[in-house]
Design a protein around this motif. Structure first.
Motif, mmCIF file in Angstrom:
data_model
loop_
_atom_site.group_PDB
_atom_site.id
_atom_site.type_symbol
_atom_site.label_atom_id
_atom_site.label_comp_id
_atom_site.label_asym_id
_atom_site.label_seq_id
_atom_site.Cartn_x
_atom_site.Cartn_y
_atom_site.Cartn_z
ATOM 1 N N GLN A 59 0.826 -1.201 0.000
ATOM 2 C CA GLN A 59 0.000 0.000 0.000
ATOM 3 C C GLN A 59 0.861 1.251 0.000
ATOM 4 O O GLN A 59 1.951 1.290 0.583
ATOM 5 C CB GLN A 59 -0.914 0.013 1.228
ATOM 6 N N LEU A 60 0.337 2.289 -0.655
ATOM 7 C CA LEU A 60 0.980 3.590 -0.725
ATOM 8 C C LEU A 60 0.012 4.637 -0.199
ATOM 9 O O LEU A 60 -1.166 4.643 -0.561
ATOM 10 C CB LEU A 60 1.353 3.908 -2.183
ATOM 11 N N SER A 61 0.490 5.520 0.672
ATOM 12 C CA SER A 61 -0.345 6.609 1.173
ATOM 13 C C SER A 61 0.481 7.873 1.314
ATOM 14 O O SER A 61 1.698 7.828 1.457
ATOM 15 C CB SER A 61 -0.978 6.235 2.514
ATOM 16 N N PHE A 62 -0.203 9.019 1.246
ATOM 17 C CA PHE A 62 0.403 10.319 1.500
ATOM 18 C C PHE A 62 -0.151 10.805 2.837
ATOM 19 O O PHE A 62 -1.318 11.199 2.927
ATOM 20 C CB PHE A 62 0.067 11.321 0.403
ATOM 21 N N GLY A 63 0.671 10.738 3.870
ATOM 22 C CA GLY A 63 0.158 11.014 5.205
ATOM 23 C C GLY A 63 -0.889 9.970 5.556
ATOM 24 O O GLY A 63 -0.648 8.769 5.459
ATOM 25 N N ASP A 64 -2.081 10.427 5.942
ATOM 26 C CA ASP A 64 -3.167 9.498 6.260
ATOM 27 C C ASP A 64 -4.087 9.260 5.066
ATOM 28 O O ASP A 64 -5.097 8.561 5.183
ATOM 29 C CB ASP A 64 -3.998 10.059 7.424
ATOM 30 N N GLU A 65 -3.743 9.813 3.905
ATOM 31 C CA GLU A 65 -4.587 9.686 2.719
ATOM 32 C C GLU A 65 -4.180 8.468 1.884
ATOM 33 O O GLU A 65 -3.043 8.359 1.432
ATOM 34 C CB GLU A 65 -4.468 10.951 1.867
ATOM 35 N N PHE A 66 -5.116 7.553 1.696
ATOM 36 C CA PHE A 66 -4.861 6.373 0.858
ATOM 37 C C PHE A 66 -4.616 6.805 -0.592
ATOM 38 O O PHE A 66 -5.334 7.641 -1.136
ATOM 39 C CB PHE A 66 -6.050 5.416 0.906
ATOM 40 N N ILE A 67 -3.597 6.218 -1.204
ATOM 41 C CA ILE A 67 -3.278 6.548 -2.596
ATOM 42 C C ILE A 67 -3.404 5.335 -3.511
ATOM 43 O O ILE A 67 -4.023 5.401 -4.568
ATOM 44 C CB ILE A 67 -1.850 7.129 -2.713
ATOM 45 N N ALA A 68 -2.858 4.199 -3.109
ATOM 46 C CA ALA A 68 -2.904 3.047 -4.018
ATOM 47 C C ALA A 68 -2.610 1.749 -3.293
ATOM 48 O O ALA A 68 -1.848 1.695 -2.327
ATOM 49 C CB ALA A 68 -1.894 3.237 -5.150
ATOM 50 N N ASP A 69 -3.251 0.683 -3.779
ATOM 51 C CA ASP A 69 -2.853 -0.688 -3.487
ATOM 52 C C ASP A 69 -3.143 -1.504 -4.739
ATOM 53 O O ASP A 69 -3.376 -0.939 -5.812
ATOM 54 C CB ASP A 69 -3.557 -1.241 -2.234
ATOM 55 N N ALA A 70 -3.133 -2.812 -4.628
ATOM 56 C CA ALA A 70 -3.307 -3.651 -5.815
ATOM 57 C C ALA A 70 -4.728 -3.589 -6.374
ATOM 58 O O ALA A 70 -4.953 -3.888 -7.553
ATOM 59 C CB ALA A 70 -2.942 -5.100 -5.486
ATOM 60 N N LYS A 71 -5.690 -3.161 -5.567
ATOM 61 C CA LYS A 71 -7.089 -3.180 -5.996
ATOM 62 C C LYS A 71 -7.589 -1.828 -6.497
ATOM 63 O O LYS A 71 -8.453 -1.764 -7.368
ATOM 64 C CB LYS A 71 -7.967 -3.666 -4.846
ATOM 65 N N SER A 72 -7.107 -0.744 -5.931
ATOM 66 C CA SER A 72 -7.596 0.577 -6.329
ATOM 67 C C SER A 72 -6.477 1.608 -6.218
ATOM 68 O O SER A 72 -5.577 1.468 -5.379
ATOM 69 C CB SER A 72 -8.791 0.991 -5.469
ATOM 70 N N GLN A 73 -6.562 2.632 -7.058
ATOM 71 C CA GLN A 73 -5.526 3.646 -7.120
ATOM 72 C C GLN A 73 -6.128 5.004 -7.462
ATOM 73 O O GLN A 73 -7.101 5.084 -8.211
ATOM 74 C CB GLN A 73 -4.459 3.325 -8.189
ATOM 75 N N LYS A 74 -5.532 6.054 -6.920
ATOM 76 C CA LYS A 74 -5.868 7.390 -7.369
ATOM 77 C C LYS A 74 -5.105 7.671 -8.662
ATOM 78 O O LYS A 74 -3.955 7.241 -8.823
ATOM 79 C CB LYS A 74 -5.487 8.423 -6.309
#
Length: 344
Positions: A59-74
């Motif tokens: 998983q990738l996040s910017f601070g507490d904001e979700f950015i991407a994983d294998a299922k969904s991405q911004k």
């Protein structure tokens, strides 16, 4: 400012694992260089942060904001990230001002505000008066500044650099290093900088992540990575120096006395469970002396201020020393050691 958090990130291309379950945080306002040879995974990591690739795990996040994983991405345009490419990625049919203004126009920013913000950011990167210049009229260093200005005008809190100085000559690279340092000190953006050039990484970064085969070998300050590498791979990749074998004679807390070719040397570091160690010797930490390690001069290359000289120790191992004078090949010398690091 924005923190980047990466947890157990994996990326594969067919049968090749480009990133192998890595976890790393980039603190807000930090300047981190991803350093490693071609194919180590550093550009893949950068592209995942930018949104140009999709992770296979983690998983990738910017601070507490979700950015991407294998299922969904911004989407990339939703991440607020600026990217400065090696190729500059500028539009040749637009002048400098239009290239810089492009992110603002896509956001429907007013014309007067665009004009003032473009003027301010061009001044900040040393391109005041270049607004109406065509891209083809600019030098490589000026084009790189335009690409940087395009990131800054959009108020990107995260800026990613993908080997931005690789196409520039030595003098332009030196001036751009100063420009990047100045921009970072003024904006305090979180910067991730991909390079295979260790001198750039050491000069620019407050942290260096050394990568190899999709893994992070060490992440630490430039000083620590250079003087206290975590293993032989890092020692061999960062700076010049030679790894020689030694035997522990005495342990002194955080240091040891090590026998190298019959001469005892005090070395930083500590290992347990063995008396056989590998010791890193940097050229600037060894010098010709009346007594010390016995060695024979084998090769020499003139580097301008010094003669880079390869010496052979009594046990057949070699080390490098910077000599102000040309030493005759085959001559016998003695070398004193002022600093040594025991590789864990």
């Amino acid at each position: 400012m924005t923190e980047i958090r990466i947890q157990n990130l994996t990326k594969r291309f067919g049968d090749v694992t480009a990133l192998n379950d890595i976890s790393i945080d980039f603190p807000s306002g930090s300047f981190t260089s991803l350093l490693g040879a071609s194919g180590c995974g550093k550009t893949t990591l950068l592209r995942l942060i930018a949104g140009f690739e999709v992770p296979d795990g983690g998983q990738l996040s910017f601070g507490d904001e979700f950015i991407a994983d294998a299922k969904s991405q911004k989407k990339p345009e939703e991440r607020g990230v600026g990217v400065v490419f090696q190729s500059y990625a500028l539009w040749p049919h637009m002048d400098v001002a239009a290239n810089v203004a492009y992110p603002l126009k896509t956001r429907k920013v007013g014309k007067d505000e665009i004009t003032s913000r473009v003027a301010a950011v061009l001044d900040s990167v040393g391109l005041d008066g270049y607004a109406k210049r065509g891209i083809e009229e600019l030098s490589g260093g000026q084009r790189q500044r335009v690409a940087l200005a395009r990131c800054l005008v959009a108020d990107a809190k995260i800026i990613l650099f993908d080997e931005p100085l690789a196409n520039l000559d030595m003098h332009l690279r030196a001036s751009m290093v100063e420009a990047f340092r100045d921009i970072h000190s003024r904006t305090r953006a979180t910067i991730v900088y991909v390079t295979h050039d260790q001198s750039e990484a050491l000069a620019l970064s407050d942290r260096i992540a050394v990568m190899s085969s999709g893994n992070i070998l060490q992440i630490a300050s430039p000083l620590e990575v250079y003087h206290s590498p975590s293993d032989r791979k890092v020692a061999g990749f960062i700076g010049r120096g030679t790894v020689v074998s030694g035997a522990v004679v005495r342990r002194n807390g955080s240091s040891m006395v090590v026998d190298i070719g019959g001469t005892q040397v005090t070395a930083r570091g500590h290992v347990v469970g063995t008396d056989s160690v590998h010791v890193l010797l940097r050229p600037e930490a060894i010098a010709l002396a009346d007594q010390g390690l016995d060695a024979v001069v084998r090769e020499s290359t003139y580097r301008g201020p010094v003669h880079e000289t390869w010496l052979e120790l009594a046990n057949g191992e070699r080390l490098t020393i910077d000599s102000p004078h040309l030493l005759p090949l085959g001559s016998k010398v003695h070398v004193a050691v002022s600093d040594a690091w025991i590789i864990p």
